[in-house]
Design a protein around this motif. Sequence first.
Motif, mmCIF file in Angstrom:
data_model
loop_
_atom_site.group_PDB
_atom_site.id
_atom_site.type_symbol
_atom_site.label_atom_id
_atom_site.label_comp_id
_atom_site.label_asym_id
_atom_site.label_seq_id
_atom_site.Cartn_x
_atom_site.Cartn_y
_atom_site.Cartn_z
ATOM 1 N N VAL A 181 -5.799 -131.445 18.404
ATOM 2 C CA VAL A 181 -4.428 -131.385 18.925
ATOM 3 C C VAL A 181 -3.538 -130.699 17.903
ATOM 4 C CG1 VAL A 181 -2.511 -132.725 19.914
ATOM 5 C CG2 VAL A 181 -4.878 -133.582 20.083
ATOM 6 N N GLU A 182 -3.044 -129.507 18.263
ATOM 7 C CA GLU A 182 -2.152 -128.792 17.340
ATOM 8 C C GLU A 182 -0.711 -129.226 17.570
ATOM 9 O OE1 GLU A 182 -2.354 -124.293 16.547
ATOM 10 O OE2 GLU A 182 -0.382 -124.539 17.500
ATOM 11 N N VAL A 183 -0.045 -129.582 16.487
ATOM 12 C CA VAL A 183 1.382 -129.939 16.556
ATOM 13 C C VAL A 183 2.183 -128.940 15.748
ATOM 14 C CG1 VAL A 183 0.885 -132.392 16.923
ATOM 15 C CG2 VAL A 183 1.253 -131.522 14.587
ATOM 16 N N MET A 184 3.510 -128.972 15.921
ATOM 17 C CA MET A 184 4.374 -128.045 15.211
ATOM 18 C C MET A 184 4.477 -128.412 13.734
ATOM 19 S SD MET A 184 7.456 -126.969 17.730
ATOM 20 C CE MET A 184 7.238 -125.493 18.740
ATOM 21 N N LEU A 205 -4.679 -133.108 9.629
ATOM 22 C CA LEU A 205 -4.814 -131.915 8.782
ATOM 23 C C LEU A 205 -3.444 -131.289 8.560
ATOM 24 C CD1 LEU A 205 -8.007 -130.567 10.567
ATOM 25 C CD2 LEU A 205 -7.900 -131.793 8.374
ATOM 26 N N LEU A 206 -3.092 -131.115 7.282
ATOM 27 C CA LEU A 206 -1.721 -130.740 6.906
ATOM 28 C C LEU A 206 -1.692 -129.414 6.150
ATOM 29 C CD1 LEU A 206 -0.750 -134.232 5.389
ATOM 30 C CD2 LEU A 206 -0.523 -133.492 7.782
ATOM 31 N N PRO A 207 -0.633 -128.632 6.303
ATOM 32 C CA PRO A 207 -0.526 -127.384 5.515
ATOM 33 C C PRO A 207 -0.531 -127.658 4.012
ATOM 34 C CG PRO A 207 1.195 -127.501 7.213
ATOM 35 C CD PRO A 207 0.532 -128.852 7.161
ATOM 36 N N GLU A 208 0.036 -128.816 3.633
ATOM 37 C CA GLU A 208 0.143 -129.158 2.201
ATOM 38 C C GLU A 208 -1.205 -129.523 1.578
ATOM 39 O OE1 GLU A 208 4.012 -130.532 4.250
ATOM 40 O OE2 GLU A 208 1.867 -130.534 4.714
ATOM 41 N N MET A 209 -2.190 -129.844 2.422
ATOM 42 C CA MET A 209 -3.482 -130.299 1.880
ATOM 43 C C MET A 209 -4.627 -129.592 2.595
ATOM 44 S SD MET A 209 -2.639 -134.354 1.685
ATOM 45 C CE MET A 209 -1.062 -134.900 1.050
ATOM 46 N N PRO A 210 -4.912 -128.330 2.257
ATOM 47 C CA PRO A 210 -5.960 -127.586 2.965
ATOM 48 C C PRO A 210 -7.327 -128.263 2.842
ATOM 49 C CG PRO A 210 -4.746 -126.167 1.436
ATOM 50 C CD PRO A 210 -4.318 -127.572 1.165
ATOM 51 N N GLU A 211 -8.115 -128.142 3.906
ATOM 52 C CA GLU A 211 -9.495 -128.645 3.896
ATOM 53 C C GLU A 211 -10.365 -127.592 4.571
ATOM 54 O OE1 GLU A 211 -8.762 -133.272 5.093
ATOM 55 O OE2 GLU A 211 -10.820 -132.521 5.100
ATOM 56 N N SER A 212 -11.641 -127.545 4.215
ATOM 57 C CA SER A 212 -12.527 -126.550 4.848
ATOM 58 C C SER A 212 -12.969 -127.033 6.225
ATOM 59 C CB SER A 212 -13.763 -126.347 3.964
ATOM 60 O OG SER A 212 -14.543 -127.548 3.982
ATOM 61 N N LEU A 226 -20.169 -144.165 12.161
ATOM 62 C CA LEU A 226 -19.572 -145.521 12.173
ATOM 63 C C LEU A 226 -19.462 -146.053 13.598
ATOM 64 C CD1 LEU A 226 -16.652 -144.902 9.603
ATOM 65 C CD2 LEU A 226 -18.776 -146.206 9.212
ATOM 66 N N GLY A 227 -20.009 -145.289 14.552
ATOM 67 C CA GLY A 227 -19.995 -145.758 15.924
ATOM 68 C C GLY A 227 -18.867 -145.189 16.768
ATOM 69 N N LYS A 228 -18.106 -144.252 16.198
ATOM 70 C CA LYS A 228 -16.997 -143.642 16.964
ATOM 71 C C LYS A 228 -17.594 -142.674 17.990
ATOM 72 C CE LYS A 228 -12.811 -144.634 15.131
ATOM 73 N NZ LYS A 228 -11.561 -144.778 15.915
ATOM 74 N N SER A 229 -17.263 -142.871 19.260
ATOM 75 C CA SER A 229 -17.821 -141.971 20.283
ATOM 76 C C SER A 229 -16.846 -140.830 20.583
ATOM 77 C CB SER A 229 -18.063 -142.759 21.573
ATOM 78 O OG SER A 229 -16.807 -143.265 22.035
ATOM 79 N N HIS A 230 -15.639 -140.894 20.034
ATOM 80 C CA HIS A 230 -14.634 -139.840 20.275
ATOM 81 C C HIS A 230 -13.824 -139.687 19.000
ATOM 82 C CE1 HIS A 230 -12.248 -143.473 20.529
ATOM 83 N NE2 HIS A 230 -11.197 -142.706 20.282
ATOM 84 N N SER A 231 -13.039 -138.621 18.927
ATOM 85 C CA SER A 231 -12.099 -138.507 17.801
ATOM 86 C C SER A 231 -10.898 -137.656 18.195
ATOM 87 C CB SER A 231 -12.772 -137.921 16.559
ATOM 88 O OG SER A 231 -13.335 -136.679 16.849
ATOM 89 N N ILE A 232 -9.772 -138.019 17.634
ATOM 90 C CA ILE A 232 -8.537 -137.244 17.805
ATOM 91 C C ILE A 232 -8.239 -136.596 16.450
ATOM 92 C CG2 ILE A 232 -6.064 -137.347 18.268
ATOM 93 C CD1 ILE A 232 -7.544 -137.964 20.773
ATOM 94 N N ILE A 233 -8.200 -135.273 16.456
ATOM 95 C CA ILE A 233 -7.939 -134.517 15.226
ATOM 96 C C ILE A 233 -6.575 -133.852 15.366
ATOM 97 C CG2 ILE A 233 -8.747 -132.641 13.738
ATOM 98 C CD1 ILE A 233 -11.555 -133.098 15.135
ATOM 99 N N VAL A 234 -5.595 -134.318 14.616
ATOM 100 C CA VAL A 234 -4.236 -133.755 14.687
ATOM 101 C C VAL A 234 -4.098 -132.714 13.583
ATOM 102 C CG1 VAL A 234 -1.762 -134.226 14.480
ATOM 103 C CG2 VAL A 234 -3.249 -135.842 15.686
ATOM 104 N N VAL A 235 -3.744 -131.497 13.990
ATOM 105 C CA VAL A 235 -3.640 -130.411 12.999
ATOM 106 C C VAL A 235 -2.284 -129.736 13.108
ATOM 107 C CG1 VAL A 235 -4.924 -128.885 14.587
ATOM 108 C CG2 VAL A 235 -4.640 -128.222 12.212
ATOM 109 N N ALA A 236 -1.591 -129.653 11.977
ATOM 110 C CA ALA A 236 -0.302 -128.948 11.945
ATOM 111 C C ALA A 236 -0.560 -127.453 12.102
ATOM 112 C CB ALA A 236 0.417 -129.225 10.628
ATOM 113 N N GLU A 237 0.325 -126.767 12.799
ATOM 114 C CA GLU A 237 0.096 -125.345 13.085
ATOM 115 C C GLU A 237 -0.024 -124.519 11.795
ATOM 116 O OE1 GLU A 237 3.463 -123.261 14.880
ATOM 117 O OE2 GLU A 237 4.758 -124.875 14.229
ATOM 118 N N GLY A 238 0.525 -125.031 10.708
ATOM 119 C CA GLY A 238 0.465 -124.288 9.440
ATOM 120 C C GLY A 238 -0.754 -124.599 8.594
ATOM 121 N N PHE A 239 -1.641 -125.477 9.070
ATOM 122 C CA PHE A 239 -2.868 -125.818 8.331
ATOM 123 C C PHE A 239 -3.804 -124.615 8.301
ATOM 124 C CE2 PHE A 239 -6.329 -128.253 6.731
ATOM 125 C CZ PHE A 239 -7.472 -127.886 7.439
#
Length: 344
Positions: A181-184, A205-212, A226-239
């Motif tokens: 999910v991309e946010v502003m 995921l934040l622009p201030e903290m890049p990750e590969s 850990l048994g998670k069958s789904h995930s929500i990944i929130v990513v700032a548009e500047g990441f």
Amino acid sequence: MSYDIPAKSEVAEKIMTRIGVLTSGGDAPGMNAALRACVRCGTDAGFSMFGIARGYSGLISGDVTVLDNRAVGGIIERGGTLLRSARSKEFMTDAGQQKALARIEEHGLDGLIVIGGNGSLRGAKRLCEMGVRTMGIPASIDNDVPESTMAIGVDTALNTVVECLDRLRDTAIAHERAFVVEVMGRESGYIALMGGLAGGAEIILLPEMPESLEAVARSVQSGMSLGKSHSIIVVAEGFKPPDMAPTFASSARAICSHLDTLGNVESRLTILGHLQRGGSPTAFDRILASRFGEAAIQALTAGSTGRMLRYDGRDIAAVDYAALDTPCSNVDPDILRLADIVAH
Ligand code: F6P
């Protein structure tokens, strides 16, 4: 350094009569509440209030109209801005700034209130340097205005993001998918961080903290272990992940594409975009905006030659425009740590 806003009873003899208000930059829910408070508190102080349409573009073209108390009726609950807004390239030039100054003088404006984000407030600072009494009110859903812990529009945008994440989680669980999910937030990850925490996102995921991309994939697979069958990944548009191919239009699309190569993760992409800028402002934003409007009038009434306002979590005060020279990030790594712990 912050300055107390004098109580009305302490103000000096009224030295101003005509005050203009404009909204500039990305619109933010609550701008109308701020405009309403500026006009009604200004009228209460005996001033004539004027609205300037379309931010600095309208100032340059002289699009100025009288605003009485009735003109700002029925707007506190409306998102957007009655005055409309714009990003003015012309005002970034000396010629444009001189035209704006000429319009201010032509309309006999003794003061100007600017409601907007960093770029707009830098414009207010410039006009102040040119001799105009300006007051800056922080309004940007990015929440990246220095000194103020909250700007107008942030709380409403966060609630919009949380509602969207709650809806997406329903279908993510139903189909056992990873939703990106991309946010502003071009430079500021505040919406992603706080919206992600409140929305229970597994990864933020934040622009201030890049990750590969690799690290993101490992996080998803760690959640699955850990048994998670789904995930929500929130990513700032500047990441921007360092290993992202330049061919991708956005990091969010690159993340989806990378997850799909894993073979055991089905992903989908949602870009919230300008949904985050609309909607009826929350009570918090209406109250914050109303307080900012009152404080702007009080400061101008007391003879302030020009400052911007900030909210510290309880009080509102005026600070020098010099604060704009220090980049601000309201992103707290401890919050990111908390969000990670409570999401698993
Ligand atoms: O500055 C607020 C903001 O909403 C940013 O989060 C976003 O990147 C930008 O405005 C979008 O600008 P525009 O509305 O001009 O597309």
